[in-house]
Design a protein around this motif. Sequence first.
Motif, PDB file in Angstrom:
ATOM      1  N   ALA A 199      54.449  92.282  -4.593  1.00 41.96           N
ATOM      2  CA  ALA A 199      55.098  91.659  -5.751  1.00 41.96           C
ATOM      3  C   ALA A 199      55.263  92.664  -6.890  1.00 41.96           C
ATOM      4  O   ALA A 199      56.320  92.739  -7.529  1.00 41.96           O
ATOM      5  CB  ALA A 199      54.280  90.453  -6.218  1.00 41.96           C
ATOM      6  N   GLN A 200      54.222  93.444  -7.139  1.00 44.98           N
ATOM      7  CA  GLN A 200      54.272  94.423  -8.220  1.00 44.98           C
ATOM      8  C   GLN A 200      55.221  95.572  -7.910  1.00 44.98           C
ATOM      9  O   GLN A 200      55.912  96.089  -8.788  1.00 44.98           O
ATOM     10  CB  GLN A 200      52.867  94.952  -8.495  1.00 44.98           C
ATOM     11  CG  GLN A 200      51.921  93.902  -9.071  1.00 44.98           C
ATOM     12  CD  GLN A 200      50.453  94.281  -8.973  1.00 44.98           C
ATOM     13  OE1 GLN A 200      50.106  95.327  -8.425  1.00 44.98           O
ATOM     14  NE2 GLN A 200      49.588  93.422  -9.490  1.00 44.98           N
ATOM     15  N   ARG A 201      55.272  95.981  -6.646  1.00 43.52           N
ATOM     16  CA  ARG A 201      56.073  97.140  -6.268  1.00 43.52           C
ATOM     17  C   ARG A 201      57.572  96.825  -6.231  1.00 43.52           C
ATOM     18  O   ARG A 201      58.395  97.654  -6.637  1.00 43.52           O
ATOM     19  CB  ARG A 201      55.625  97.647  -4.900  1.00 43.52           C
ATOM     20  CG  ARG A 201      56.260  98.975  -4.464  1.00 43.52           C
ATOM     21  CD  ARG A 201      55.669  99.410  -3.127  1.00 43.52           C
ATOM     22  NE  ARG A 201      56.159 100.681  -2.649  1.00 43.52           N
ATOM     23  CZ  ARG A 201      55.592 101.866  -2.884  1.00 43.52           C
ATOM     24  NH1 ARG A 201      54.496 101.942  -3.631  1.00 43.52           N
ATOM     25  NH2 ARG A 201      56.105 102.987  -2.391  1.00 43.52           N
ATOM     26  N   TYR A 202      57.924  95.610  -5.769  1.00 47.82           N
ATOM     27  CA  TYR A 202      59.338  95.317  -5.533  1.00 47.82           C
ATOM     28  C   TYR A 202      59.932  94.275  -6.476  1.00 47.82           C
ATOM     29  O   TYR A 202      61.149  94.143  -6.553  1.00 47.82           O
ATOM     30  CB  TYR A 202      59.534  94.875  -4.081  1.00 47.82           C
ATOM     31  CG  TYR A 202      59.048  95.905  -3.096  1.00 47.82           C
ATOM     32  CD1 TYR A 202      59.738  97.095  -2.896  1.00 47.82           C
ATOM     33  CD2 TYR A 202      57.860  95.704  -2.375  1.00 47.82           C
ATOM     34  CE1 TYR A 202      59.283  98.057  -2.008  1.00 47.82           C
ATOM     35  CE2 TYR A 202      57.401  96.650  -1.479  1.00 47.82           C
ATOM     36  CZ  TYR A 202      58.107  97.823  -1.302  1.00 47.82           C
ATOM     37  OH  TYR A 202      57.640  98.777  -0.427  1.00 47.82           O
ATOM     38  N   GLY A 203      59.088  93.512  -7.172  1.00 48.33           N
ATOM     39  CA  GLY A 203      59.613  92.542  -8.122  1.00 48.33           C
ATOM     40  C   GLY A 203      60.392  91.411  -7.487  1.00 48.33           C
ATOM     41  O   GLY A 203      61.331  90.872  -8.075  1.00 48.33           O
ATOM     42  N   VAL A 204      60.014  91.026  -6.270  1.00 47.51           N
ATOM     43  CA  VAL A 204      60.646  89.889  -5.585  1.00 47.51           C
ATOM     44  C   VAL A 204      59.541  88.902  -5.197  1.00 47.51           C
ATOM     45  O   VAL A 204      58.364  89.261  -5.161  1.00 47.51           O
ATOM     46  CB  VAL A 204      61.416  90.341  -4.325  1.00 47.51           C
ATOM     47  CG1 VAL A 204      62.504  91.344  -4.681  1.00 47.51           C
ATOM     48  CG2 VAL A 204      60.471  90.916  -3.273  1.00 47.51           C
ATOM     49  N   PRO A 205      59.890  87.659  -4.888  1.00 46.84           N
ATOM     50  CA  PRO A 205      58.864  86.719  -4.436  1.00 46.84           C
ATOM     51  C   PRO A 205      58.181  87.236  -3.173  1.00 46.84           C
ATOM     52  O   PRO A 205      58.834  87.790  -2.280  1.00 46.84           O
ATOM     53  CB  PRO A 205      59.658  85.438  -4.150  1.00 46.84           C
ATOM     54  CG  PRO A 205      60.878  85.548  -5.002  1.00 46.84           C
ATOM     55  CD  PRO A 205      61.208  87.006  -5.021  1.00 46.84           C
ATOM     56  N   THR A 206      56.884  87.053  -3.109  1.00 43.69           N
ATOM     57  CA  THR A 206      56.124  87.518  -1.950  1.00 43.69           C
ATOM     58  C   THR A 206      55.260  86.389  -1.406  1.00 43.69           C
ATOM     59  O   THR A 206      54.922  85.441  -2.120  1.00 43.69           O
ATOM     60  CB  THR A 206      55.227  88.722  -2.303  1.00 43.69           C
ATOM     61  OG1 THR A 206      54.337  88.351  -3.364  1.00 43.69           O
ATOM     62  CG2 THR A 206      56.058  89.917  -2.742  1.00 43.69           C
TER      63      THR A 206
END
Length: 289
Positions: A199-206
């Motif tokens: 979540a922190q690395r890609y900024g998408v829902p995980t």
Amino acid sequence: MSKTIIIENREVGPDHACFIIAEIGINHNGDIAIAKKLIDAAVDAGADAVKFQKRTVDVVYTKEDLAKPRENPFGPTNGDLKRGLEFNKAQYQEIDHHCREKGIMWFASCWDEASVDFIEKFNPPCYKIASASLTDDGLLRHHRQTGRPIILSTGMSTLEQVDHAVEVLGKENLILLHTNSTYPSKLEELNIRVVLTLAQRYGVPTGYSGHEVGLAPSVGAAAFGACVIERHLTLDRAMWGSDQAASVEPQGFARLTRDIRAIEMSFGDGKKRVYDSEVPIMKKLRRKG
């Protein structure tokens, strides 16, 4: 902050209810009647969606793989097994009708481009890409051309490989699932904190796709902030099939959804307050120095 993804009529992302997927996969053992029972079990358990797997057998596997001896209910070779587990168009039409009748969405993991084209005819709400396909750039691009939301599992992959897959797919309408691809997975190898790392690395829902025995880690992942929880569903873990042992039986899946919804209800908004229900207790027990 991660984006909200719309899957049919459901908002998926931070601050929304966890999207719970019952992975039927190949646990139907090639029997449409079992598939329907699994759909019914998912509905009864409160799952948001069911997921199948689709392969064009002669594309996904080599002739050598298909010719290997492997005793199974469909014949003596690995090819007999792989072909026996695949549903045809008429059977998927039955699945589609049954899911619509029961009011639950369905989609599939497609392992090759032709399978994407096959499932696309059923107007799925999204696609799931299996961990095994994460490095198949052509398949990733083919999925993306459908314009539908994509859920990508990241098992048995390095961060660099995930970086590349995200670059190929783009972050629009993308959900990443952390998973350990061992069936069943060892507790000490689940590493659920990776849900936050992604979540922190890609900024998408995980989210989290679990293959462990038991429910606690999957419930814990939801408490940890997973926007999606996926678990394999089976009628009986003792049934024949390679995925059954790492699956959850109907009563267990119902407990899983119940516990996730209870956790969500207990989250609150983070603002410290005194509730009206506490006031009589406060008046009775509070002491001042």
